[in-house]
Each structure stands twice: as structure tokens, then as C-alpha cells.
Design an enzyme around this catalytic site. Structure first.
Site, short mmCIF file in Angstrom:
data_model
loop_
_atom_site.label_atom_id
_atom_site.label_comp_id
_atom_site.label_asym_id
_atom_site.label_seq_id
_atom_site.Cartn_x
_atom_site.Cartn_y
_atom_site.Cartn_z
N GLY A 1 31.24 91.16 -24.85
CA GLY A 1 30.02 90.99 -24.08
C GLY A 1 29.87 92.16 -23.12
O GLY A 1 30.25 93.28 -23.46
N GLU A 2 29.41 91.89 -21.93
CA GLU A 2 29.22 92.97 -20.95
C GLU A 2 30.08 92.62 -19.74
O GLU A 2 29.81 91.66 -19.04
CB GLU A 2 27.74 93.08 -20.59
N SER A 3 31.11 93.43 -19.52
CA SER A 3 32.13 93.01 -18.57
C SER A 3 31.66 92.99 -17.11
O SER A 3 32.16 92.19 -16.33
CB SER A 3 33.39 93.86 -18.73
N CYS B 1 37.49 92.99 -26.83
CA CYS B 1 36.53 93.92 -26.24
C CYS B 1 36.31 93.63 -24.75
O CYS B 1 37.17 93.94 -23.95
CB CYS B 1 35.25 93.86 -27.07
N ARG C 1 35.99 102.18 -20.50
CA ARG C 1 34.89 101.44 -21.13
C ARG C 1 34.00 102.39 -21.93
O ARG C 1 33.89 103.57 -21.62
CB ARG C 1 34.05 100.74 -20.07
N ILE D 1 32.08 97.73 -31.03
CA ILE D 1 30.75 97.68 -30.41
C ILE D 1 30.89 98.12 -28.95
O ILE D 1 31.48 97.41 -28.13
CB ILE D 1 30.15 96.25 -30.47
N ARG D 2 30.37 99.31 -28.65
CA ARG D 2 30.54 99.87 -27.29
C ARG D 2 31.95 99.56 -26.79
O ARG D 2 32.15 98.99 -25.70
CB ARG D 2 29.46 99.31 -26.35
N HIS E 1 36.13 93.84 -32.71
CA HIS E 1 35.65 92.46 -32.82
C HIS E 1 36.21 91.79 -34.08
O HIS E 1 35.55 91.80 -35.12
CB HIS E 1 34.11 92.45 -32.88
N GLU F 1 36.25 88.85 -34.91
CA GLU F 1 35.44 87.71 -35.36
C GLU F 1 34.31 88.16 -36.29
O GLU F 1 33.65 87.33 -36.90
CB GLU F 1 34.90 86.92 -34.15
#
Ligand code: GLN
Length: 206
Positions: free
Chosen positions: A64-66, A96, A123, A149-150, A185, A187
């Protein structure tokens, strides 16, 4: 605690024999983790408040976005709950953003973290143009499909951190005692082996 009581508590954490796994659902990409956990015979439950973790045998911290997550973690009191859960020795799978949250040190930009995993991370480390990519890395000596992903990049690992997977020379899957963490990721790759490793340490009911 006597043995019978311990046994009853262990049973109580099972949902029809399936281990109950908390899935932090404050922010980010948790759905696909839930699907993998179900495929592997676990019972995921979404965790939105610290109390939702009561009785869970394991915890998944998704991507997600930390920065956004960190605010929510502090607002809801998870900055105490997660370290307590980890200190109980229960397995945690962090991917991530989850890995960034647990790291000892976060750069680019520097931000607070829980310091439960002895790694320094940068990051969004794999370039601005290419935010996401798929690649073949290696996990425990075998080729492994990875979706980034990023993604953060692990810059260094402490001596108690075992490197289980690499891509392009970088550690991308690491373990420190009960914490298993990936910069990619797992998953989304279609290979459930990482979740399998995470669940494997749980006691089995027969
Ligand atoms: N770029 C995100 C961050 O720095 C992490 C990306 C992810 O979890 N897929 O917080």
C-alpha cells in the site's frame, strides 16, 4: 497456564480447524492476500482495530502506501499492538509497504517505522519511470516469479536476518525469527510458496 488450558486456547483460535490469520485492512492491497490464505486452508480476518487481532495466530501486513498507513497505525494504536504481537512470537508476513513499516530504517524520504526487522530500506527504489514490473528472481535456490510495485529496496540486513530470496543481486525476501518480509507482492504472482512458508510454522491440528 496449564497444558489443558493452553490446548483449549489454541483450539479457540481455529475456525473449523483453519488457523485465523489477521489481515491488516486499514489501507492498501489486502484482498489478494486473503484469497491466497483461503486457498492454503487458512481463515483470514480483516483487522481494522487492534481488538480485531485477538485470537489471531498470524498477521499479514500488505502492500500500500506507507506514509498514509503510518498515520492510521498511530491513530488506531497499532504501533503498540503490532510489536506486542511480534513479541509473542506469532508469525508475521509483511509485503512491500508492510516491510517498510517494520524496517529499522527507512530512507527516500526518511520516515518513522516500527523497527522490528533489522533492515534499512529505500522506498520507491527502482526508478520513477517504471513503477511496476514483473521479474524472475530466486527463492531458496529456485526461480520465482515476482511482481514489484513501487517497491522498496533493502539496502542492508542485520546479522539475524536471513536472506531467502534475491532479485538482481538484492535481497527481496528475508526472515528474522517470526517475521517473513518481501519487497515484492507474493499475493500477485500466482505462486503461493511465500504464504506457504508463512503458514508452515503454525501448529497443525489433527
Ligand atoms: N511505494 C510504497 C511506499 O513507499 C510501497 C509500495 C507497495 O507497497 N506496493 O510506501
Amino acid at each position: 497456564m496449564n497444558a489443558r488450558r493452553a490446548m483449549r486456547d489454541k483450539k479457540a483460535m481455529r475456525e473449523n480447524g483453519r488457523p485465523s490469520i489477521g489481515l491488516l485492512a486499514l489501507q492498501g492491497a489486502f484482498h489478494a492476500h486473503g484469497e491466497v490464505l483461503v486457498r492454503l486452508g487458512a481463515a483470514p480476518r480483516e483487522v481494522r482495530l487492534p481488538g480485531d487481532l485477538n485470537g489471531a495466530e498470524g498477521l499479514v501486513l500488505p502492500g500500500g502506501e506507507s506514509t498514509a498507513l503510518l498515520r492510521l497505525i498511530e491513530e488506531y494504536g497499532f504501533e503498540e499492538t503490532i510489536p506486542r504481537f511480534a513479541a509473542e512470537g506469532k508469525p508475521i508476513l509483511a509485503t512491500c509497504m508492510g516491510l517498510i513499516l517494520l524496517a529499522r530504517e527507512v530512507r527516500n524520504p526518511a520516515q518513522k517505522s516500527l523497527g522490528l526487522l533489522d533492515v534499512a530500506v529505500e522506498r520507491n527504489a527502482y526508478g520513477r519511470q517504471v513503477d511496476s514490473f514483473e521479474a524472475e528472481g530466486e527463492v531458496l535456490g529456485r526461480p520465482f516469479p515476482m511482481v514489484f510495485i513501487r517497491a522498496p529496496r533493502i539496502l542492508d540486513v542485520g546479522k539475524n536476518v536471513e536472506v531467502l530470496g534475491t532479485w538482481n543481486g538484492d535481497p527481496v525476501l528475508v526472515r528474522q525469527r517470526n517475521i517473513l518480509a518481501a519487497t515484492f507482492h507474493p499475493e500477485l504472482s500466482g505462486d503461493d510458496a511465500v504464504h506457504g512458508m508463512f503458514l508452515d510454522v503454525l501448529p497443525r491440528e489433527r
